[in-house]
Scaffold this active site. Sequence first.
Site, mmCIF file in Angstrom:
data_model
loop_
_atom_site.group_PDB
_atom_site.id
_atom_site.type_symbol
_atom_site.label_atom_id
_atom_site.label_comp_id
_atom_site.label_asym_id
_atom_site.label_seq_id
_atom_site.Cartn_x
_atom_site.Cartn_y
_atom_site.Cartn_z
ATOM 1 N N LYS A 130 36.438 46.890 40.982
ATOM 2 C CA LYS A 130 36.194 45.325 40.757
ATOM 3 C C LYS A 130 35.013 44.858 41.555
ATOM 4 O O LYS A 130 35.116 45.274 42.839
ATOM 5 C CB LYS A 130 37.489 44.686 40.926
ATOM 6 C CG LYS A 130 37.704 43.313 40.625
ATOM 7 C CD LYS A 130 39.059 42.736 40.845
ATOM 8 C CE LYS A 130 38.988 41.122 40.386
ATOM 9 N NZ LYS A 130 40.226 40.556 40.766
ATOM 10 N N SER A 174 42.454 38.200 37.036
ATOM 11 C CA SER A 174 41.152 38.342 37.151
ATOM 12 C C SER A 174 40.183 39.847 37.168
ATOM 13 O O SER A 174 39.176 39.876 37.018
ATOM 14 C CB SER A 174 40.692 37.721 38.562
ATOM 15 O OG SER A 174 41.133 38.443 39.808
ATOM 16 N N SER A 203 46.497 39.223 39.134
ATOM 17 C CA SER A 203 45.140 39.718 38.827
ATOM 18 C C SER A 203 45.319 41.269 38.498
ATOM 19 O O SER A 203 44.317 41.634 38.067
ATOM 20 C CB SER A 203 44.247 39.468 39.847
ATOM 21 O OG SER A 203 43.928 38.002 39.787
#
Length: 476
Positions: free
Chosen positions: A75, A152, A176
């Site tokens: 990420k 996210s 997330s």
Amino acid sequence: MADTNETTAAEILADIRAGKVTAVSVVEAALDRAERLKHLNAFIVLNRDGALAAAREVDAGTRTGVLAGLPIVVKDNINTSELPTSGGTPALQHARPARNAPSLQKLLDAGAVVIGKTNLHELAFGITSTNLAPFAGPVRNPYDTSRIPGGSSGGTSAAIAARIATCGLGSDTGGSTRVPAALTGTVGLRPSVGDGGAERRYHDDNQVVPISHTRDTVGPMGRTVADVALLDAVMTGTPLATSIPLRGVRLGIPACFWSGLDRDVEAVARAACARLSAAGAVLVDVDMPDLFEQNGKVSFVVALHEPIADIPAWLAASGIEGITLSDIAAGVASPDVVGAFGAITTDAFGAAYDDAIKVQRPVLQAIYATYIRDNGLDAILFPTTIAPAPVIDENNGSGEMSVNGGAQVPTFGTLIRNTDPGSNAGLPGLSLYAGMTSDGLPVGLELDGPVGSDARLLGLGLSIEAILGTAPPPKL
């Protein structure tokens, strides 16, 4: 590569070690698939040159370790020294941290190969991964590209669900890793955080673009529980989790987590529970009636106050100069994140922070501890999200959604309803695949346990996955 993408990380590694495939061929296939599926917007940047160079070192025997040659995705809010760490926001698009985040460094030391940095909800301040920064774009769910993958960590989950990589890293503040895992038929672990001391499972202080030091954590994600358990074992230096038989395992089923569900989600989740019960699990139907109300006294107060100090601390620790919190706020591109940063820069929750962190959060933690202790529970079981993936709102970033054809409600609060309380209490949580809706959308089940029970959750997850199976590949 389409025919081999159902392999696990362990199987790929075994094939590399046995000489059945080269690391270069595995990494190149992953990069090529990422290119072919770029319409998913799963990546902010691919690391073709760096990944192939690392793979060549594996084949030459100069790069070794238990993960040698395994392609992973990371990420783009997790610090990398050889690639920018943008947080998916314009002001940080070219920011280059001085070193890798410690959790990632352990994977690299074990020979893992980073094939790219994945897209995310801008600055991780959202649950859809509909990033409206011009260099990022909205991440699309591989099972229906008109829908969100969750967030996210949506880029990581989309890349894994699309069979580009078997596993990788996300981060979790209020859901997330787990929400995108649920919406894409993958697996996500939020590890123990507790009060941030020795009970924190991964220590990445100031090496991830922050929201909240109290709540943030890196989390491994994978196509299977075994993939996640492998990364966790390397990141912690602990033995690989093994299956725990379900017979006699006590799982709490609090009504508050099971209310207001989408009909398809409820049908899938209830059917999964029936199969677990048939395998010997004991389902304990006792509610936690005050949980959501108590969580509301902690959640946004902490998440919208702590960035005021945490973001500057990350900039300094990462060696990123010439960029300030004000610069980041001024450059935000997604309207929903603009709203969040308005509350941050004005410190709208500052006056309530001490009470939230010193009084209300301990009360929340006590609710969980008492519930688990008094009912003799191994874990709490519930649908990760109350609804499947909604359609992308490309104008807002978050937008609204409907459950069972009802009134429009905020997407953010709806999708984090079940994941947020455990986050605020610092508990570990594991989301894994439960089944598909009638529309072909994945549904996730979550296990939450007491602080420090991460290995046990993974062991239970291995047994549950053996019963429920893994998600079928998306039709891409």
